[in-house]
Design an enzyme around this catalytic site. Structure first.
Site, PDB file in Angstrom:
ATOM      1  N   ARG A 103      76.470  34.180 -35.593  1.00 17.67           N
ATOM      2  CA  ARG A 103      76.969  35.493 -35.214  1.00 17.67           C
ATOM      3  C   ARG A 103      77.753  35.361 -33.917  1.00 17.67           C
ATOM      4  O   ARG A 103      77.229  34.895 -32.914  1.00 17.67           O
ATOM      5  CB  ARG A 103      75.758  36.402 -35.004  1.00 17.67           C
ATOM      6  CG  ARG A 103      76.099  37.846 -35.051  1.00 17.67           C
ATOM      7  CD  ARG A 103      74.828  38.642 -35.108  1.00 17.67           C
ATOM      8  NE  ARG A 103      74.383  38.779 -36.458  1.00 17.67           N
ATOM      9  CZ  ARG A 103      74.506  39.909 -37.156  1.00 17.67           C
ATOM     10  NH1 ARG A 103      75.009  40.972 -36.611  1.00 17.67           N
ATOM     11  NH2 ARG A 103      74.094  39.969 -38.394  1.00 17.67           N
ATOM     12  N   THR A 107      81.913  39.501 -30.807  1.00 17.43           N
ATOM     13  CA  THR A 107      82.211  40.503 -31.846  1.00 17.43           C
ATOM     14  C   THR A 107      80.979  40.873 -32.673  1.00 17.43           C
ATOM     15  O   THR A 107      80.986  41.886 -33.366  1.00 17.43           O
ATOM     16  CB  THR A 107      83.263  39.950 -32.830  1.00 17.43           C
ATOM     17  OG1 THR A 107      82.681  38.833 -33.520  1.00 17.43           O
ATOM     18  CG2 THR A 107      84.511  39.480 -32.100  1.00 17.43           C
ATOM     19  N   ASP A 199      61.198  34.248 -34.288  1.00 17.03           N
ATOM     20  CA  ASP A 199      62.383  33.547 -34.803  1.00 17.03           C
ATOM     21  C   ASP A 199      61.925  32.429 -35.731  1.00 17.03           C
ATOM     22  O   ASP A 199      61.383  31.413 -35.297  1.00 17.03           O
ATOM     23  CB  ASP A 199      63.187  32.981 -33.615  1.00 17.03           C
ATOM     24  CG  ASP A 199      64.516  32.380 -34.080  1.00 17.03           C
ATOM     25  OD1 ASP A 199      64.511  31.613 -35.072  1.00 17.03           O
ATOM     26  OD2 ASP A 199      65.545  32.675 -33.462  1.00 17.03           O
ATOM     27  N   ASP A 202      63.327  28.799 -35.059  1.00 14.63           N
ATOM     28  CA  ASP A 202      62.763  28.145 -33.874  1.00 14.63           C
ATOM     29  C   ASP A 202      61.313  27.724 -34.109  1.00 14.63           C
ATOM     30  O   ASP A 202      60.899  26.634 -33.687  1.00 14.63           O
ATOM     31  CB  ASP A 202      62.832  29.087 -32.667  1.00 14.63           C
ATOM     32  CG  ASP A 202      64.216  29.101 -32.049  1.00 14.63           C
ATOM     33  OD1 ASP A 202      64.969  28.142 -32.274  1.00 14.63           O
ATOM     34  OD2 ASP A 202      64.540  30.074 -31.350  1.00 14.63           O
TER      35      ASP A 202
HETATM   36  C1  PRP Z   1      68.373  34.321 -38.217  1.00 20.28           C
HETATM   37  C2  PRP Z   1      67.883  34.296 -39.658  1.00 20.28           C
HETATM   38  C3  PRP Z   1      69.032  34.858 -40.434  1.00 20.28           C
HETATM   39  C4  PRP Z   1      69.624  35.846 -39.474  1.00 20.28           C
HETATM   40  C5  PRP Z   1      69.144  37.213 -39.842  1.00 20.28           C
HETATM   41  O1  PRP Z   1      69.159  33.220 -37.977  1.00 20.28           O
HETATM   42  O2  PRP Z   1      67.486  33.048 -40.103  1.00 20.28           O
HETATM   43  O3  PRP Z   1      69.989  33.893 -40.805  1.00 20.28           O
HETATM   44  O4  PRP Z   1      69.139  35.527 -38.164  1.00 20.28           O
HETATM   45  O5  PRP Z   1      69.746  38.159 -39.080  1.00 20.28           O
HETATM   46  P1  PRP Z   1      70.728  39.244 -39.687  1.00 20.28           P
HETATM   47  O6  PRP Z   1      70.108  39.727 -40.977  1.00 20.28           O
HETATM   48  O7  PRP Z   1      70.738  40.300 -38.623  1.00 20.28           O
HETATM   49  O8  PRP Z   1      72.058  38.601 -39.889  1.00 20.28           O
HETATM   50  P2  PRP Z   1      69.550  32.786 -36.496  1.00 20.28           P
HETATM   51  O9  PRP Z   1      70.794  33.488 -36.065  1.00 20.28           O
HETATM   52  O10 PRP Z   1      68.349  32.950 -35.593  1.00 20.28           O
HETATM   53  O11 PRP Z   1      69.919  31.277 -36.666  1.00 20.28           O
HETATM   54  P3  PRP Z   1      69.043  30.025 -37.139  1.00 20.28           P
HETATM   55  O12 PRP Z   1      68.836  30.177 -38.604  1.00 20.28           O
HETATM   56  O13 PRP Z   1      69.919  28.872 -36.787  1.00 20.28           O
HETATM   57  O14 PRP Z   1      67.744  30.030 -36.375  1.00 20.28           O
END
Ligand code: PRP
Length: 208
Positions: A103, A107, A199, A202
């Site tokens: 993300r 943005t 998380d 993590d």
């Molecule tokens: C987490 C999770 C999803 C996302 C969910 O990933 O594993 O991919 O966030 O959030 P959303 O529904 O609001 O998009 P993260 O960004 O923590 O990355 P990672 O998988 O590398 O830990």
């Protein structure tokens, strides 16, 4: 609207509580994730089309079955990897592709940083895998990308969902059923699932 299946099973509830517990250490967290991954796969593949074919037992010939389309498992990196072992324990023939989404900090829009999946998405039965469905932004983006690359028979497999994420996916992808172990209460102001488990990536990779 896409069907949402929240698995109601004592073993899932047992392992889910291990995953939620902040005192659970990495090894036990990984084992619990593996067990639930297998159960999620069992449910997600429950309408996998079958072909009939003869099979010769040591006693006689009888009618048996063979799974129709190939099964593709596509984890959303990084946390999606945590469910893959459990899923391929259940379906060892499955092919595994990868899609990386982050993300953008400014943005807040999801951006692909990697993809590598097997050819033939349009003929496959695809499980897109991510333990967390929070806002649904990453999931919806990954589904768009996979559809642009031919995937047309997809299930979204998630350990824990926020109602907001379910709503987003159902709106953006009404053709994609969701299979999950739990739909939690809500998102907090930081877009973490409440009560959730923190998380997932993590905790699974020990990078807290
Ligand atoms: C987490 C999770 C999803 C996302 C969910 O990933 O594993 O991919 O966030 O959030 P959303 O529904 O609001 O998009 P993260 O960004 O923590 O990355 P990672 O998988 O590398 O830990």
């Amino acid at each position: 609207m896409a069907q949402v299946t929240e698995i109601d099973h004592p073993v899932v509830k047992h392992y889910l509580s291990i995953l939620r517990n902040k005192k659970t250490e990495t090894a036990a967290f990984r084992r619990a994730m593996g067990s639930i991954g297998t159960i999620l796969a069992y449910q997600a593949l429950s309408d996998l089309p079958l072909k009939t074919q003869e099979v010769e037992t040591p006693i006689q010939t009888t009618m048996g079955h063979k799974a129709g389309p190939e099964v593709f498992v596509i984890p959303i990196l990084r946390a999606g990897l945590s469910l893959v072992d459990g899923i391929i324990n259940f379906m060892p023939d499955a092919k595994v592709g990868h899609i990386g989404v982050y993300r953008d900090e400014k943005t807040h829009e999801p951006v692909n940083y990697y993809h590598n999946f097997p050819g033939g998405l349009n003929n496959a039965y695809t499980l897109v895998v991510d333990p967390m469905l929070a806002t649904g932004g990453s999931g919806s983006h990954a589904l768009n990308f996979l559809k642009e690359n031919g995937a047309d028979n997809i299930r979204f497999v998630s350990l824990i969902c926020a109602p907001e994420g379910v709503e987003r996916l159902q709106k953006d992808h009404p053709d994609v059923p969701i299979i999950t172990a739990a739909i939690d209460e809500k998102l907090n102001k930081d877009a973490f699932i409440v009560p959730g488990l923190g998380d997932a990536g993590d905790r699974y990779f020990g990078t807290l």
